[in-house]
Design a protein around this motif. Structure first.
Motif, PDB file in Angstrom:
ATOM      1  N   GLY A 147      21.426 -57.784 -53.306  1.00 31.55           N
ATOM      2  CA  GLY A 147      20.547 -56.765 -52.245  1.00 31.55           C
ATOM      3  C   GLY A 147      20.908 -55.959 -52.426  1.00 31.55           C
ATOM      4  N   ARG A 148      21.253 -55.453 -51.515  1.00 35.16           N
ATOM      5  CA  ARG A 148      21.088 -53.676 -51.246  1.00 35.16           C
ATOM      6  C   ARG A 148      22.551 -52.943 -52.328  1.00 35.16           C
ATOM      7  NH1 ARG A 148      19.836 -52.059 -45.372  1.00 35.16           N
ATOM      8  NH2 ARG A 148      21.220 -51.123 -45.185  1.00 35.16           N
ATOM      9  N   ARG A 149      23.437 -54.061 -51.476  1.00 37.06           N
ATOM     10  CA  ARG A 149      24.543 -53.732 -51.658  1.00 37.06           C
ATOM     11  C   ARG A 149      24.914 -54.260 -53.108  1.00 37.06           C
ATOM     12  NH1 ARG A 149      28.943 -57.192 -52.841  1.00 37.06           N
ATOM     13  NH2 ARG A 149      31.227 -56.618 -53.286  1.00 37.06           N
ATOM     14  N   LYS A 155      23.106 -53.413 -55.159  1.00 35.30           N
ATOM     15  CA  LYS A 155      22.479 -52.341 -55.669  1.00 35.30           C
ATOM     16  C   LYS A 155      22.503 -50.588 -55.127  1.00 35.30           C
ATOM     17  CE  LYS A 155      17.540 -53.811 -55.430  1.00 35.30           C
ATOM     18  NZ  LYS A 155      16.780 -54.363 -54.636  1.00 35.30           N
ATOM     19  N   GLU A 156      22.904 -50.630 -54.224  1.00 34.97           N
ATOM     20  CA  GLU A 156      24.428 -49.276 -54.361  1.00 34.97           C
ATOM     21  C   GLU A 156      25.392 -49.259 -55.350  1.00 34.97           C
ATOM     22  OE1 GLU A 156      26.339 -50.006 -50.085  1.00 34.97           O
ATOM     23  OE2 GLU A 156      27.525 -48.201 -51.212  1.00 34.97           O
TER      24      GLU A 156
END
Ligand code: CDP
Length: 261
Positions: free
Chosen positions: A98-100, A102-103
């Motif tokens: 998810g985005r988390r 990737k960040e």
């Protein structure tokens, strides 16, 4: 301590005896255990247990870049893949990154890159795969710490190790190394990392509410904690090399056989 779902967050994060819910003092880290060389097929690897967090890091490189278009002709690249297993948290985490994730992968990469000599490896990549098997607050800091150890285990030239820890505020008190419950129910969370060769900050994130005075106290507390964690990283690496030096070498074995004749 078990993970708690949102509706069950405790009202107070300190016990009557003044200690935190898991029995720690304000400046006390959770128990930390590290190991290197845990994954046979990787060039370098490390395992970290930090409180309830359980994290593996595997390093490959320098090697050819896939896909090729990511390669840089004048330097190597560092690619970090932080993943949390679906079973690592109370709610099932969706398997796709998810985005988390990737960040956090990007943050870890930015944080570690300053200690590598990427300019010496044009056209190649170093890849770090981080697998969080159990998560309970502070996984990005724990991942930075274990990734640096895995890179060192791979024998990749580094200016120094990198170490990270989170400090935060719970019930208006400044504490070090937030657990999952403290992270969610507390007022502030500040992940912080330094590169030891120049003692510079390579990660400083902030989520919550604090004034400048508090920020300086946070950083002091973090620095002490980082020094303790750094010692464990160093001891873990040293114990690997001590074990290697104790293992009989081929020359020693040949000399023994010669002596027995
Ligand atoms: O782990 P870290 O503190 O670096 O990152 P975070 O995004 O602040 O997450 C804090 C904690 O929330 C994690 O360590 C997990 O324990 C938990 N978490 C979760 O329960 N479910 C997720 N999908 C993500 C995080």
């Amino acid at each position: 301590m078990p993970l708690i779902i949102k509706d069950e967050y405790p009202e107070k994060l300190f016990r009557k005896d003044g200690k935190r819910l898991d029995g720690r003092e304000r400046n006390e880290l959770r128990p930390i255990k590290m190991e290197v060389g845990v994954i046979k097929n990787a060039d370098g690897s490390a395992y970290l247990e930090w409180g309830n967090n359980k994290i593996y890091a595997a390093v490959y490189g320098p090697r050819e870049v896939h896909p090729h278009h990511l390669a840089k002709p004048d330097r190597g690249i560092l690619r970090v893949f932080y993943r949390m297993a679906t079973y690592s948290v109370f709610d099932r985490k969706r398997p796709a990154p998810g985005r988390r994730e990737k960040e956090i992968s990007m943050i870890i990469s930015d944080c570690i890159e300053p200690v590598l000599f990427l300019e010496l490896y044009p056209g190649t990549s170093f890849e770090v795969f981080i697998e969080v098997m159990d998560a309970d607050g502070g996984t990005r800091c724990a991942s930075v710490t274990v990734a640096a150890l895995a890179l060192a285990d791979a024998g990749i030239p580094m200016k120094s190790l990198v170490t990270a820890v989170a400090v935060g505020k719970i019930d208006k008190e400044i504490v070090v190394d937030l657990s999952g419950i403290e992270d969610k129910a507390g007022e502030a969370d500040l992940p912080y990392a330094i590169t030891w060769f120049n003692e510079e900050i390579s990660l400083l994130q902030f989520d919550g509410d604090m004034d400048l005075d508090e920020l300086n106290k946070f950083l002091d507390l973090a620095k002490n904690a980082l020094t303790s964690i750094y010692q464990i990283q160093l001891e873990t690496l040293k114990s690997k090399f001590l074990k290697l030096s104790e293992e009989p070498s081929i020359e020693k074995e040949e000399a023994l056989i010669e002596g027995e004749k």
